[in-house]
Design a protein around this motif. Structure first.
Motif, PDB file in Angstrom:
ATOM      1  N   VAL A  20      37.094  39.834  56.688  1.00  0.00           N
ATOM      2  CA  VAL A  20      37.029  39.422  55.292  1.00  0.00           C
ATOM      3  C   VAL A  20      36.837  37.916  55.176  1.00  0.00           C
ATOM      4  O   VAL A  20      36.087  37.422  54.331  1.00  0.00           O
ATOM      5  CB  VAL A  20      38.304  39.877  54.552  1.00  0.00           C
ATOM      6  CG1 VAL A  20      38.318  39.341  53.134  1.00  0.00           C
ATOM      7  CG2 VAL A  20      38.369  41.397  54.548  1.00  0.00           C
ATOM      8  N   ALA A  21      37.514  37.174  56.071  1.00  0.00           N
ATOM      9  CA  ALA A  21      37.347  35.718  56.029  1.00  0.00           C
ATOM     10  C   ALA A  21      35.912  35.326  56.339  1.00  0.00           C
ATOM     11  O   ALA A  21      35.327  34.457  55.681  1.00  0.00           O
ATOM     12  CB  ALA A  21      38.301  35.065  57.024  1.00  0.00           C
ATOM     13  N   LEU A  22      35.299  35.967  57.340  1.00  0.00           N
ATOM     14  CA  LEU A  22      33.908  35.666  57.679  1.00  0.00           C
ATOM     15  C   LEU A  22      32.954  36.127  56.584  1.00  0.00           C
ATOM     16  O   LEU A  22      31.977  35.460  56.260  1.00  0.00           O
ATOM     17  CB  LEU A  22      33.539  36.320  59.014  1.00  0.00           C
ATOM     18  CG  LEU A  22      34.237  35.723  60.240  1.00  0.00           C
ATOM     19  CD1 LEU A  22      33.889  36.564  61.476  1.00  0.00           C
ATOM     20  CD2 LEU A  22      33.824  34.290  60.445  1.00  0.00           C
ATOM     21  N   ALA A  23      33.230  37.295  56.006  1.00  0.00           N
ATOM     22  CA  ALA A  23      32.367  37.802  54.936  1.00  0.00           C
ATOM     23  C   ALA A  23      32.392  36.870  53.738  1.00  0.00           C
ATOM     24  O   ALA A  23      31.363  36.602  53.115  1.00  0.00           O
ATOM     25  CB  ALA A  23      32.814  39.208  54.525  1.00  0.00           C
ATOM     26  N   ALA A  24      33.591  36.357  53.403  1.00  0.00           N
ATOM     27  CA  ALA A  24      33.681  35.439  52.273  1.00  0.00           C
ATOM     28  C   ALA A  24      32.918  34.157  52.542  1.00  0.00           C
ATOM     29  O   ALA A  24      32.292  33.578  51.655  1.00  0.00           O
ATOM     30  CB  ALA A  24      35.155  35.127  51.960  1.00  0.00           C
ATOM     31  N   SER A  25      32.942  33.703  53.795  1.00  0.00           N
ATOM     32  CA  SER A  25      32.238  32.461  54.121  1.00  0.00           C
ATOM     33  C   SER A  25      30.735  32.611  54.044  1.00  0.00           C
ATOM     34  O   SER A  25      30.019  31.645  53.799  1.00  0.00           O
ATOM     35  CB  SER A  25      32.645  31.992  55.527  1.00  0.00           C
ATOM     36  OG  SER A  25      32.176  32.909  56.494  1.00  0.00           O
ATOM     37  N   PHE A  26      30.206  33.815  54.239  1.00  0.00           N
ATOM     38  CA  PHE A  26      28.757  34.018  54.185  1.00  0.00           C
ATOM     39  C   PHE A  26      28.265  34.372  52.783  1.00  0.00           C
ATOM     40  O   PHE A  26      27.116  34.176  52.460  1.00  0.00           O
ATOM     41  CB  PHE A  26      28.336  35.105  55.160  1.00  0.00           C
ATOM     42  CG  PHE A  26      28.328  34.634  56.591  1.00  0.00           C
ATOM     43  CD1 PHE A  26      27.377  33.732  57.028  1.00  0.00           C
ATOM     44  CD2 PHE A  26      29.283  35.078  57.482  1.00  0.00           C
ATOM     45  CE1 PHE A  26      27.360  33.277  58.342  1.00  0.00           C
ATOM     46  CE2 PHE A  26      29.280  34.638  58.793  1.00  0.00           C
ATOM     47  CZ  PHE A  26      28.328  33.739  59.224  1.00  0.00           C
ATOM     48  N   THR A  27      29.138  34.923  51.935  1.00  0.00           N
ATOM     49  CA  THR A  27      28.692  35.286  50.595  1.00  0.00           C
ATOM     50  C   THR A  27      28.644  34.078  49.666  1.00  0.00           C
ATOM     51  O   THR A  27      27.832  34.031  48.753  1.00  0.00           O
ATOM     52  CB  THR A  27      29.625  36.355  50.001  1.00  0.00           C
ATOM     53  OG1 THR A  27      30.981  35.876  50.067  1.00  0.00           O
ATOM     54  CG2 THR A  27      29.525  37.655  50.785  1.00  0.00           C
ATOM     55  N   LEU A 149      50.663  41.063  57.312  1.00  0.00           N
ATOM     56  CA  LEU A 149      49.257  40.695  57.299  1.00  0.00           C
ATOM     57  C   LEU A 149      48.966  39.513  56.372  1.00  0.00           C
ATOM     58  O   LEU A 149      47.986  38.781  56.574  1.00  0.00           O
ATOM     59  CB  LEU A 149      48.424  41.902  56.868  1.00  0.00           C
ATOM     60  CG  LEU A 149      48.480  43.107  57.801  1.00  0.00           C
ATOM     61  CD1 LEU A 149      47.524  44.179  57.336  1.00  0.00           C
ATOM     62  CD2 LEU A 149      48.133  42.694  59.213  1.00  0.00           C
ATOM     63  N   GLU A 150      49.836  39.344  55.390  1.00  0.00           N
ATOM     64  CA  GLU A 150      49.646  38.204  54.496  1.00  0.00           C
ATOM     65  C   GLU A 150      49.773  36.890  55.271  1.00  0.00           C
ATOM     66  O   GLU A 150      48.979  35.948  55.075  1.00  0.00           O
ATOM     67  CB  GLU A 150      50.682  38.239  53.375  1.00  0.00           C
ATOM     68  CG  GLU A 150      50.545  37.123  52.346  1.00  0.00           C
ATOM     69  CD  GLU A 150      49.304  37.275  51.496  1.00  0.00           C
ATOM     70  OE1 GLU A 150      48.836  36.250  50.970  1.00  0.00           O
ATOM     71  OE2 GLU A 150      48.793  38.404  51.382  1.00  0.00           O
ATOM     72  N   ASP A 151      50.747  36.832  56.177  1.00  0.00           N
ATOM     73  CA  ASP A 151      50.905  35.619  57.001  1.00  0.00           C
ATOM     74  C   ASP A 151      49.703  35.415  57.919  1.00  0.00           C
ATOM     75  O   ASP A 151      49.260  34.289  58.148  1.00  0.00           O
ATOM     76  CB  ASP A 151      52.187  35.714  57.839  1.00  0.00           C
ATOM     77  CG  ASP A 151      53.436  35.717  56.970  1.00  0.00           C
ATOM     78  OD1 ASP A 151      53.357  35.245  55.821  1.00  0.00           O
ATOM     79  OD2 ASP A 151      54.494  36.192  57.438  1.00  0.00           O
ATOM     80  N   ILE A 152      49.177  36.525  58.456  1.00  0.00           N
ATOM     81  CA  ILE A 152      48.006  36.429  59.325  1.00  0.00           C
ATOM     82  C   ILE A 152      46.806  35.899  58.549  1.00  0.00           C
ATOM     83  O   ILE A 152      46.076  35.015  59.016  1.00  0.00           O
ATOM     84  CB  ILE A 152      47.683  37.791  59.952  1.00  0.00           C
ATOM     85  CG1 ILE A 152      48.849  38.269  60.826  1.00  0.00           C
ATOM     86  CG2 ILE A 152      46.397  37.731  60.772  1.00  0.00           C
ATOM     87  CD1 ILE A 152      48.672  39.675  61.348  1.00  0.00           C
ATOM     88  N   ARG A 153      46.600  36.427  57.359  1.00  0.00           N
ATOM     89  CA  ARG A 153      45.473  35.991  56.541  1.00  0.00           C
ATOM     90  C   ARG A 153      45.592  34.511  56.179  1.00  0.00           C
ATOM     91  O   ARG A 153      44.616  33.741  56.280  1.00  0.00           O
ATOM     92  CB  ARG A 153      45.393  36.820  55.260  1.00  0.00           C
ATOM     93  CG  ARG A 153      44.196  36.466  54.375  1.00  0.00           C
ATOM     94  CD  ARG A 153      44.223  37.276  53.102  1.00  0.00           C
ATOM     95  NE  ARG A 153      45.289  36.834  52.235  1.00  0.00           N
ATOM     96  CZ  ARG A 153      45.193  35.808  51.375  1.00  0.00           C
ATOM     97  NH1 ARG A 153      44.070  35.123  51.301  1.00  0.00           N
ATOM     98  NH2 ARG A 153      46.201  35.466  50.616  1.00  0.00           N
ATOM     99  N   GLU A 154      46.788  34.077  55.771  1.00  0.00           N
ATOM    100  CA  GLU A 154      46.986  32.681  55.412  1.00  0.00           C
ATOM    101  C   GLU A 154      46.762  31.763  56.606  1.00  0.00           C
ATOM    102  O   GLU A 154      46.184  30.681  56.475  1.00  0.00           O
ATOM    103  CB  GLU A 154      48.391  32.493  54.843  1.00  0.00           C
ATOM    104  CG  GLU A 154      48.598  33.142  53.473  1.00  0.00           C
ATOM    105  CD  GLU A 154      50.005  32.952  52.956  1.00  0.00           C
ATOM    106  OE1 GLU A 154      50.826  32.352  53.701  1.00  0.00           O
ATOM    107  OE2 GLU A 154      50.290  33.383  51.827  1.00  0.00           O
ATOM    108  N   SER A 155      47.211  32.186  57.779  1.00  0.00           N
ATOM    109  CA  SER A 155      47.022  31.382  58.981  1.00  0.00           C
ATOM    110  C   SER A 155      45.540  31.247  59.326  1.00  0.00           C
ATOM    111  O   SER A 155      45.058  30.160  59.662  1.00  0.00           O
ATOM    112  CB  SER A 155      47.783  31.998  60.149  1.00  0.00           C
ATOM    113  OG  SER A 155      47.584  31.265  61.331  1.00  0.00           O
ATOM    114  N   ILE A 156      44.800  32.358  59.236  1.00  0.00           N
ATOM    115  CA  ILE A 156      43.369  32.328  59.537  1.00  0.00           C
ATOM    116  C   ILE A 156      42.625  31.450  58.529  1.00  0.00           C
ATOM    117  O   ILE A 156      41.784  30.616  58.901  1.00  0.00           O
ATOM    118  CB  ILE A 156      42.792  33.753  59.547  1.00  0.00           C
ATOM    119  CG1 ILE A 156      43.370  34.544  60.721  1.00  0.00           C
ATOM    120  CG2 ILE A 156      41.268  33.724  59.629  1.00  0.00           C
ATOM    121  CD1 ILE A 156      42.972  35.994  60.724  1.00  0.00           C
TER     122      ILE A 156
END
Length: 225
Positions: A20-27, A149-156
């Protein structure tokens, strides 16, 4: 078996967050930078396509050329003038919430009749957090609670943003370094030119003085026999 299942869920959650992080960066619109030569008496305009409700930051620097200054404007897709600078060597402007369309970024060197300028500029985008996809729906709620997973997402996202900001800062520092180097080379040329000119004048003056002194002692009277 329980440990293997937990590890598998952890890997799935991590992959989902990365995806999701990569997808957001490309959109979203991508950051861009450009260095170009602005001829004397010319205006150069660039068009940047943007999405709605994103933050756009434009930073520019004049890194070479006499005076080290240009005129600068940003206009909205509707043609409304948003920012303008006059005879500036650098500047930074931020549009907090953009409209969808093409923003016009112009550099004006019409006030200079002979000197061209080398200009560097950078466009940086930052999408708000609420515009991102709800990635948490990609995994069941109980897995979200178990493995944070919220902590993982914030860290990424924090790591990604810091890396992007580091690249932007390094790019700006390279532009400063290029401008300072061009300024030093220009000063070196001026010092060398005027030093050579002064040396030439000194040599000419010395030769003239020698000639004048010799002419004072020349006996121009003719002896008749």
């Amino acid at each position: 078996m329980v440990w293997e299942g937990s590890a598998g869920l952890y890997v799935r959650a991590l992959c989902a967050a990365l995806y999701v992080a990569l997808a957001a960066s490309f959109t979203q619109p991508r950051d861009s930078e450009f260095t170009f030569i602005l001829p004397a008496g010319r205006i150069e305009c660039f068009y940047q396509k943007t999405e709605k409700n994103v933050s756009m930051e434009v930073e520019y620097q004049v890194i070479a050329g006499a005076g080290m200054d240009v005129d600068f404007t940003i206009s909205s897709p509707q043609g409304v003038l948003l920012y303008s600078d006059f005879r500036r060597s650098d500047g930074m402007h931020t549009i907090d919430s953009t409209d969808e369309g093409d923003y016009q970024i112009c550099f004006d060197n019409t006030f200079s009749k002979f000197s061209e300028k080398m200009v560097f500029f950078e466009v940086i985008f930052d999408s708000p957090q609420e515009s991102q996809d709800d990635w948490s729906q990609m995994v069941p709620p109980e897995e979200l609670l178990d493995y944070k997973l919220e902590d993982i997402r914030e860290s990424i996202e924090s790591t990604w943003n810091r890396l992007e900001r580091s690249v932007q800062i390094q790019t700006v520092l390279r532009a400063f370094e290029a401008r300072d180097r061009n300024l030093q080379e220009d000063n070196l040329w001026r010092v060398t030119f005027w030093s050579a000119t002064n040396m030439l004048v000194l040599v000419i003056v010395a030769l003239v003085q020698v000639y004048m002194l010799r002419s004072l002692f020349d006996d121009k009277r003719r002896v008749r026999t």
